[in-house]
Design a protein around this motif. Structure first.
Motif, PDB file in Angstrom:
ATOM      1  N   ALA A   1       0.707  -1.151  -0.027  1.00 25.36           N
ATOM      2  CA  ALA A   1      -0.047  -0.168  -0.038  1.00 25.36           C
ATOM      3  C   ALA A   1       0.738   1.313  -0.020  1.00 25.36           C
ATOM      4  N   TYR A   2       1.986   1.245   0.368  1.00 16.59           N
ATOM      5  CA  TYR A   2       2.850   2.420   0.895  1.00 16.59           C
ATOM      6  C   TYR A   2       4.084   2.637   0.124  1.00 16.59           C
ATOM      7  N   PHE A   3       4.827   1.350   0.139  1.00 20.53           N
ATOM      8  CA  PHE A   3       6.337   1.386  -0.577  1.00 20.53           C
ATOM      9  C   PHE A   3       6.172   1.253  -2.096  1.00 20.53           C
ATOM     10  N   ILE A   4       5.280   0.434  -2.766  1.00 22.28           N
ATOM     11  CA  ILE A   4       5.201   0.411  -4.100  1.00 22.28           C
ATOM     12  C   ILE A   4       4.743   1.611  -4.506  1.00 22.28           C
ATOM     13  N   PRO A   5       3.669   2.224  -4.283  1.00 24.53           N
ATOM     14  CA  PRO A   5       3.587   3.715  -4.751  1.00 24.53           C
ATOM     15  C   PRO A   5       4.464   4.725  -4.560  1.00 24.53           C
ATOM     16  N   GLY A   6       5.255   4.587  -3.331  1.00 24.04           N
ATOM     17  CA  GLY A   6       6.279   5.477  -3.080  1.00 24.04           C
ATOM     18  C   GLY A   6       7.352   5.416  -4.020  1.00 24.04           C
ATOM     19  N   ALA A   7       7.663   4.145  -4.385  1.00 22.67           N
ATOM     20  CA  ALA A   7       8.901   3.868  -5.143  1.00 22.67           C
ATOM     21  C   ALA A   7       8.624   4.344  -6.650  1.00 22.67           C
TER      22      ALA A   7
ATOM     23  N   ALA B   1      -0.411   3.583 -11.921  1.00 26.96           N
ATOM     24  CA  ALA B   1      -1.534   2.985 -12.911  1.00 26.96           C
ATOM     25  C   ALA B   1      -2.361   1.776 -12.329  1.00 26.96           C
ATOM     26  N   ASN B   2      -3.446   1.529 -12.950  1.00 28.15           N
ATOM     27  CA  ASN B   2      -4.158   0.326 -12.764  1.00 28.15           C
ATOM     28  C   ASN B   2      -3.706  -0.650 -13.661  1.00 28.15           C
TER      29      ASN B   2
ATOM     30  N   ILE C   1      -3.945   6.354 -11.736  1.00 29.22           N
ATOM     31  CA  ILE C   1      -4.858   6.509 -10.641  1.00 29.22           C
ATOM     32  C   ILE C   1      -4.792   7.638 -10.169  1.00 29.22           C
ATOM     33  N   GLN C   2      -5.763   8.372 -10.055  1.00 26.98           N
ATOM     34  CA  GLN C   2      -5.816   9.672  -9.471  1.00 26.98           C
ATOM     35  C   GLN C   2      -6.010   9.870  -7.935  1.00 26.98           C
TER      36      GLN C   2
END
Length: 231
Positions: free
Chosen positions: A71-77, A86-87, A93-94
């Protein structure tokens, strides 16, 4: 292995958590799954072996991901690399700037606490490969209710530990305070099990496997999951 009795909170809106536990009533941590599954063993690394900066820049690639890491590390990277989230259809993803900043702050707090674990208590369970538990008591349920509030989508179930790589206790108040006012002393107090002066909120972190201690809870989760929204 500990003989304590534990509870676990499950959000019925969390598809993956509900799906995983609804299969056979059990939950596995990434480290345990990486050891137990022959197919995953070739690429999986124990979370404590991955450098902090690698966790920040790419996340634990090649690993099974804990929900909090996903939830946090992958988007942050992804954002850190200057890319867009993106989905599965390639559509962006807005996410509002405020939510994005909050997600990065949580990621950075988790990195600070993982680095602190390695300094102050390297044998403790990592927050990045754990199942969150609370004692099966009035005090433990109060800790869970504080974290999740009076939410009709949250169910509290009894859990039995079947496999234990490690089990640690920490006062969640230190992490909560760190998120508002970071300081190294709060990281140290968390990992050294220092009770907060305002009264501790003990959370337990298991690296291993748990299963529902009451078989009826499995049917309850399956039934409620079928009628609950996914968002």
């Amino acid at each position: 292995m500990t003989q304590r009795s534990f509870i676990h909170a499950l959000d019925l809106r969390n598809f993956f958590a509900c799906h995983n536990i609804s299969l056979d009533g059990s939950l596995w941590t990434p480290n345990f799954l990486g050891l137990a599954d022959e197919g995953l063993r070739a690429t999986h690394r124990h979370i404590g072996e991955i450098p902090i900066e690698e966790l920040r820049s790419t996340g634990p690639t090649g690993n099974v991901l804990a929900p909090r890491v996903a939830a946090y590390f992958i988007p942050g990277a992804i954002w850190g690399a200057g890319q867009k989230l993106a989905n599965g259809y390639g559509q962006e993803i807005q996410i509002s700037e405020g939510k994005k900043a909050n997600m990065i702050d949580v990621r950075d707090a988790e990195l600070a606490f993982e680095a602190g674990r390695r300094r102050y208590s390297p044998n403790s369970t990592s927050r990045l490969s754990c199942i969150w538990l609370a004692e099966h008591s009035a005090e433990g349920e109060a800790v869970v209710r504080h974290m999740f509030g009076d939410n009709s989508h949250i169910v509290i179930v009894g859990m039995r530990i079947t496999h234990q790589l490690s089990l640690s206790r920490a006062d969640a108040r230190w992490f909560e305070e760190y998120c508002y006012s970071p300081s190294e002393s709060k990281v140290e107090n968390y990992w050294k099990e220092v009770p907060h002066p305002d009264g501790p909120r003990w959370e337990w972190m298991l690296d291993g496997r748990v299963e529902l201690s009451n078989a009826d809870d499995l049917e309850l989760i399956r039934a409620k999951r079928a009628t609950s929204p996914t968002q």
